[in-house]
Scaffold this motif. Sequence first.
Motif, short mmCIF file in Angstrom:
data_model
loop_
_atom_site.label_atom_id
_atom_site.label_comp_id
_atom_site.label_asym_id
_atom_site.label_seq_id
_atom_site.Cartn_x
_atom_site.Cartn_y
_atom_site.Cartn_z
N ARG A 1 54.83 54.98 35.99
CA ARG A 1 53.71 54.58 35.13
C ARG A 1 52.66 53.77 35.86
NH1 ARG A 1 55.67 51.05 30.65
NH2 ARG A 1 53.53 51.32 29.93
N ARG A 2 53.08 53.05 36.92
CA ARG A 2 52.19 52.07 37.53
C ARG A 2 50.87 52.68 38.03
NH1 ARG A 2 54.18 49.67 42.97
NH2 ARG A 2 55.94 49.00 41.66
N GLY A 3 50.96 53.75 38.83
CA GLY A 3 49.76 54.31 39.44
C GLY A 3 48.68 54.68 38.45
N PRO A 4 49.00 55.50 37.43
CA PRO A 4 47.97 55.86 36.45
C PRO A 4 47.39 54.66 35.72
CG PRO A 4 49.85 57.35 36.31
CD PRO A 4 50.26 56.24 37.22
N VAL A 5 48.24 53.66 35.40
CA VAL A 5 47.74 52.48 34.68
C VAL A 5 46.81 51.66 35.58
CG1 VAL A 5 48.41 50.32 33.56
CG2 VAL A 5 49.74 52.39 33.14
N VAL A 6 47.18 51.49 36.84
CA VAL A 6 46.32 50.77 37.77
C VAL A 6 44.98 51.48 37.92
CG1 VAL A 6 46.01 50.06 40.18
CG2 VAL A 6 48.20 49.67 39.04
N ASP A 7 45.01 52.78 38.10
CA ASP A 7 43.77 53.54 38.29
C ASP A 7 42.86 53.46 37.07
OD1 ASP A 7 44.60 54.27 40.81
OD2 ASP A 7 45.37 56.24 40.18
N ARG A 8 43.47 53.34 35.89
CA ARG A 8 42.67 53.28 34.67
C ARG A 8 42.13 51.88 34.40
NH1 ARG A 8 44.44 51.98 29.59
NH2 ARG A 8 46.63 52.32 30.20
N ILE A 9 42.95 50.86 34.62
CA ILE A 9 42.58 49.51 34.19
C ILE A 9 41.93 48.69 35.29
CG2 ILE A 9 43.52 47.30 33.39
CD1 ILE A 9 45.55 48.84 31.79
N TRP A 10 42.46 48.76 36.52
CA TRP A 10 42.01 47.81 37.55
C TRP A 10 40.50 47.85 37.77
CZ3 TRP A 10 44.51 43.78 39.44
CH2 TRP A 10 43.95 43.11 40.54
N PRO A 11 39.86 49.01 37.87
CA PRO A 11 38.41 49.02 38.11
C PRO A 11 37.59 48.40 36.99
CG PRO A 11 39.38 51.16 38.64
CD PRO A 11 40.42 50.38 37.89
N THR A 12 38.18 48.24 35.81
CA THR A 12 37.44 47.70 34.66
C THR A 12 37.54 46.19 34.57
OG1 THR A 12 39.27 47.78 33.05
CG2 THR A 12 38.02 49.82 33.42
N LEU A 13 38.41 45.57 35.38
CA LEU A 13 38.63 44.13 35.28
C LEU A 13 37.41 43.36 35.76
CD1 LEU A 13 42.31 43.80 36.57
CD2 LEU A 13 41.50 43.99 34.21
N LYS A 14 37.12 42.28 35.08
CA LYS A 14 35.97 41.44 35.43
C LYS A 14 36.18 40.79 36.80
CE LYS A 14 33.23 37.53 33.69
NZ LYS A 14 33.06 36.58 32.56
N LYS A 15 35.13 40.80 37.61
CA LYS A 15 35.17 40.11 38.89
C LYS A 15 34.78 38.65 38.67
CE LYS A 15 34.15 43.71 42.32
NZ LYS A 15 33.24 44.11 43.43
N ILE A 16 35.73 37.76 38.86
CA ILE A 16 35.47 36.33 38.68
C ILE A 16 36.50 35.54 39.48
CG2 ILE A 16 36.86 36.25 36.55
CD1 ILE A 16 34.91 34.09 35.52
N ALA A 17 36.06 34.44 40.06
CA ALA A 17 36.96 33.59 40.83
C ALA A 17 37.85 32.79 39.90
CB ALA A 17 36.16 32.64 41.72
N ILE A 18 39.04 32.48 40.35
CA ILE A 18 39.97 31.73 39.52
C ILE A 18 39.45 30.32 39.25
CG2 ILE A 18 41.39 30.80 41.41
CD1 ILE A 18 43.84 31.48 39.52
#
Length: 370
Positions: free
Chosen positions: A240-257
Motif C-alpha cells: 500500500r505504501r507506494g501508491p499512497v505516498v505517490d498520491r499524498i506526498w506531493p500535496t503536502l504543504k511545504k513549511i518548516a517545523i
Amino acid sequence: MAQPIEGFYAVIPAGGVGSRLWPLSRADAPKFLHDLTGSGQTLLRDTWDRLAPLSGEDRIAVVTGRAHRAAVEAELPGIPDANVLLESEPRDSAAAIGLAAAVLSRREPDVIIGSFAADHVIRGMRTFEFAVQQAVAVARDGYICTIGIQPSEASVGFGYIKKGDELVVEGAPEAAAVERFVEKPDLDTAKEYFADRSYLWNAGMFISRADVLLAELERNEPELHAGLMELAEAWDDRDRRGPVVDRIWPTLKKIAIDYAVAEPAAERGRLAVIPGHFDWDDVGDFASLAKLNSRGRGELAILGGNARVLADASSGIVVSQTKRVISVIGVQDIVIVDTEDALLVTTSEHAQRVKGVVDALKLSGQGEVL
C-alpha cells in the motif's frame, strides 16, 4: 553513556541540497554525503555515530529522498530497512519530521523522538549527551523541547531563541521556557543578543513525545497532519505504501517545523529549551567551512584527498576535486572550489551570496551543474 535513553528514538532528516556550498554540494551529492571536517567520513555518518549511544543503533530513523536511498544505506549499513523513510520529493522539515513522528508513533505510541540534522558539526560529546538527556526529561513532562546553542559570537547567520523563565523538571536542571523565536538579525542586533545571555542560536533540534508533536501539528496545520496520518497508516504495508505516498506526498504543504510547530507552541507556553554548551556549526557556507578546517588564523584550509595547492601568504579555503594545480598567492579570505565541471571563486565575506549563483543557474537553464 553506559545505556541508551529509555523510550528514545533519534530521527535524522537528511534532505536539502546546501546551495550555499555549491559546486561542492549538488542535488545528487548534498552536503551530508561529504566529509567536510577531515574526519574521514561523511557528516551523515558523524551524525549517526553521535546519536547511536543515545538511542541504540536500531532506534535511529533517517528521512531522505528516494534518490539518496542507496548512498544513505551505503553510509549506514547497520540501519534497519524499516527505519529508512523515503520522500518522493522535498516538502520541508515539518513534513519530514512529522512523517517520522507519525510512523514511529504507530509502532510505539509513547515514543519520544529527537530530530537532529544530518549535516551539522558537533564537538563535545559529553555536553551534547547531557543536553539531550535533559531534553528527553522535559519531553516526558509533555513539552516540546529544543536545544539552543550558547552563541560564541554575534552572528547574523542564525535565528535566535529568547530564553524565558526557568522550568522545574526533574532531570533537567537547565530547562527554561521559550519566550520567542527571532529571525536572523542585523549585526547591531546580533551584538545586543550576544551581550544578553538569554538569547541562544536556533540549531533546529527538537525533542518531543511523538503524540505531543503531532497534536501541535494538528492544531496549526490540520491538512498537513491529516495527510501524514494517512501516510503513516499505510507505511508499514509494502503493497500500500507506494501508491499512497505517490498520491499524498506531493500535496503536502511545504513549511518548516519552526513555523508549523515550534513557534505556535512557544506562544502557548508549551515549548522549552535546553542550552547547549557544545561546539556546533551548521556548515551553512564556505566561510564557516573555512573556520572549521583552519588550523589557525590567517592560514589557508585545504580540503580534498588529492588536492594540489601551492599557497603563499594567503588565507581562506580551497576545496579541490580535480588534479589541477591551484596556486594562491597573496590573497586573504579567499574561497576557491574546483570541481570537474564548475569553478567557484569568492571571498569569505561574500560566501552567503553563493545561493544567488545557484538561483541564477536555475533561471538560465543550466541546471545540469546543480
